[in-house]
Design a protein around this motif. Structure first.
Motif, mmCIF file in Angstrom:
data_model
loop_
_atom_site.group_PDB
_atom_site.id
_atom_site.type_symbol
_atom_site.label_atom_id
_atom_site.label_comp_id
_atom_site.label_asym_id
_atom_site.label_seq_id
_atom_site.Cartn_x
_atom_site.Cartn_y
_atom_site.Cartn_z
ATOM 1 N N UNK A 248 0.626 -1.217 -0.061
ATOM 2 C CA UNK A 248 0.127 -0.056 -0.267
ATOM 3 C C UNK A 248 0.740 1.251 -0.123
ATOM 4 N N UNK A 249 0.464 2.267 -0.914
ATOM 5 C CA UNK A 249 1.101 3.300 -0.963
ATOM 6 C C UNK A 249 0.218 4.509 -0.978
ATOM 7 N N UNK A 250 0.627 5.910 -0.925
ATOM 8 C CA UNK A 250 -0.214 6.956 -0.844
ATOM 9 C C UNK A 250 -0.300 7.444 -1.996
ATOM 10 N N UNK A 251 -1.491 7.891 -2.777
ATOM 11 C CA UNK A 251 -1.534 8.494 -3.751
ATOM 12 C C UNK A 251 -1.073 9.910 -3.764
ATOM 13 N N UNK A 252 -0.385 10.814 -4.634
ATOM 14 C CA UNK A 252 -0.178 12.140 -4.309
ATOM 15 C C UNK A 252 -1.338 13.023 -4.261
ATOM 16 N N UNK A 253 -2.475 12.594 -4.685
ATOM 17 C CA UNK A 253 -3.384 13.275 -4.981
ATOM 18 C C UNK A 253 -4.183 13.428 -3.457
ATOM 19 N N UNK A 254 -3.622 12.665 -2.455
ATOM 20 C CA UNK A 254 -4.176 12.909 -1.118
ATOM 21 C C UNK A 254 -3.471 14.165 -0.637
ATOM 22 N N UNK A 255 -2.843 14.736 -1.217
ATOM 23 C CA UNK A 255 -2.001 15.995 -0.704
ATOM 24 C C UNK A 255 -2.580 17.197 -1.711
ATOM 25 N N UNK A 256 -3.710 16.943 -2.652
ATOM 26 C CA UNK A 256 -4.179 17.896 -3.287
ATOM 27 C C UNK A 256 -4.800 17.173 -4.584
#
Ligand code: GLN
Length: 371
Positions: free
Chosen positions: A333-341
Motif C-alpha cells: 500500500x502506498x499513498x496517492x499524491x492526490x491525497x495532498x491535493x
C-alpha cells in the motif's frame, strides 16, 4: 472534506493484508529507554492534568533540543507549548491567529489538515501548486497571491510528501514577503530531525527576521517513533504563543501527562534524536537499492521518511486507481499524491514511507519489482 487519506490507505492495507507503506509511521519499536521511562512514570504519581501549556520538564527538553541542534533560544515558559499531536498545534495556531475572512496561503502538495483548519476558522485557503519533480517554491508567485486580507503563510520543510528541504534563499524570500506585508508564518517542521546528504535542517526560528513572526510546529511522535502517543509542540514568540494557547487550552486542555514525563526524561539526552538522519538515510538507501531494477522512477528524497515514485512507465491510471491495484494485485500500500491535493491525480506519483524494519523494506521492494 471526505475523510483522511492516511486512514483510508491504512484500512486498505488491512483489508488486502498488504505491506503498509502508506501512512507515515514506523513499524519498529521505539527506544527501549522510552518504554522503561514510561513504565516508571506509570508506577508514580503523574496521572493528573498537566499544565495546559504542557509539563515543564518536556518544555525544557524541547527548548534544549532547539538550542543543541540550531542554536535557537526559546523561553520554555512563554514560548513552548505542548499539544495533542502536531495536528493540534497547527489547528490551534490557525484558529488562534486568524479572523473570519482572512486569507491563508499554503502550498500543495500539502498535508491534509491545513485547508480544513483554515476553513473551520472562517478563513480562506489560498493554494499555490508546486510542481514535480523538484517542488521548488516560486516566491514571486507567492507574492502575487498576497492581498490585504493575507494573514498567514503555512510552509513545510522538510516537505511532506516530496522531501524537499528549503534553502537559506527560500527563508530569505519568505522573510521578505512576511515582513513587507506583515504576515504570520506557520512553519510545519515535524520532520526537522530527518534530513539527508549531510545538509542540516534550517528552522525558520533561526532566521532573525522570522523569529518573532513564526510558529514552528514539531512532533515528538515523529522524533521518538511513537506517532500514536499524540504529543506535538509549537514554539513561537510570546505574543503568538499566548494566542495559540487560548485554543489548545480549551481543546483539549492538555496532552496526556505520563507520556509527556516519559518523553521529557529521554529527550533530555541528545542520543534520542542525533542519530535519526543516519538511521533513515540507511533505510532510504535500502529501499532505493531494492527498487533499482523496478520500473518505478525516482529522485532520492532529501528529507522526511517519505519517497515519491513515478509510475508513468508502468500505467496510465490515476494515482488513486494505481494504489488500489498495487494493494490488491501486489500486496503493497502506498499513498496517492492526490491525497495532498486533488490536482495531482494525474501526476503518476505515489508516496512510500520507509520508516520500516529492514525486512519489511526488502519484502516490499521484492513485490514492487514485479510491478
Ligand atoms: N504525517 C503522516 C503522513 O504523512 C500521517 C499523519 C496522520 O495520519 N495524521 O503519513
Amino acid at each position: 472534506v471526505t475523510g483522511s487519506i492516511f486512514a483510508d490507505m491504512s484500512k486498505l492495507a488491512t483489508a488486502c493484508n498488504a505491506i503498509n507503506l502508506s501512512q507515515g509511521y514506523p513499524d519498529f519499536r521505539p527506544d527501549e529507554n522510552l518504554l522503561v521511562s514510561l513504565e516508571t512514570v506509570l508506577r508514580g504519581n503523574n496521572h493528573q492534568y498537566s499544565l495546559p501549556e504542557g509539563a515543564a520538564s518536556l518544555r525544557l527538553a524541547i527548548k534544549g533540543m532547539f538550542k543543541t541542534l540550531y542554536g535557537v533560544y526559546a523561553n520554555a515558559d512563554s514560548e513552548v507549548t505542548i499539544t495533542t499531536g502536531a495536528t493540534q498545534a497547527i489547528f490551534s495556531s490557525v484558529s488562534g491567529l486568524i479572523h473570519a475572512g482572512d486569507e491563508v496561503i499554503y502550498m500543495s502538495p500539502a498535508f491534509e489538515c491545513y485547508a480544513p483548519a483554515i476553513t473551520l476558522a472562517g478563513g480562506v485557503p489560498v493554494c499555490i501548486q508546486l510542481q514535480a519533480p523538484d517542488f521548488a517554491i516560486d516566491w514571486d508567485c507567492v507574492e502575487q497571491r498576497v492581498t490585504p486580507r493575507t494573514r498567514m503563510i503555512i510552509v513545510n520543510s522538510p516537505h511532506n510528501p516530496s522531501g524537499r528541504c528549503w534553502t537559506s534563499d527560500d527563508l530569505d524570500a519568505l522573510a521578505t514577503i512576511a515582513e513587507k506585508y506583515n504576515i504570520i508564518v506557520l512553519s510545519d517542521e515535524v520532520y526537522h530531525n530527518i534530513t539527508y546528504f549531510g545538509q542540516s535542517h534550517l528552522t525558520a526560528l533561526s532566521h532573525a527576521r522570522l523569529r518573532n513572526r513564526t510558529i514552528v510546529v514539531g512532533s515528538l511522535g515523529k522524533t521518538m517513533h511513537v506517532t500514536g502517543w499524540r504529543v506535538g509542540y509549537a514554539i513561537a514568540d510570546v505574543a503568538l504563543t499566548s494566542e495559540l494557547r487560548k485554543v489548545s487550552m480549551f481543546n483539549t486542555y492538555a496532552a496526556p501527562t505520563p507520556l509527556q514525563h516519559a518523553m521529557a526524561e529521554v529527550l533530555e539526552s541528545n542520543d534520542s534524536y542525533i542519530g535519526l538522519p543516519e538511521l533513515f538515510q540507511r533505510k532510504r538507501d535500502l529501499l532505493l537499492q531494492g527498487l533499482k531494477k523496478s520500473r518505478f522512477r525516482f529522485v532520492a528524497t532529501q528529507g522526511t521518511y517519505f519517497q515519491l515514485l513515478d509510475y508513468s512507465e508502468i500505467s496510465a491510471d490515476t494515482d488513486a486507481e494505481f494504489v488500489q491495484s498495487l494493494a490488491l494485485k501486489f500486496g503493497v500500500t502506498a499513498l496517492p499524491l492526490s491525497g495532498f491535493g486533488a490536482a495531482y491525480r494525474d501526476s503518476r506519483l505515489i508516496r512510500l514511507c520507509f520508516a520500516k524494519q529492514d525486512q519489511t523494506l526488502l519484502n516490499a521492494t521484492q513485490l514492487l519489482s514485479k510491478v
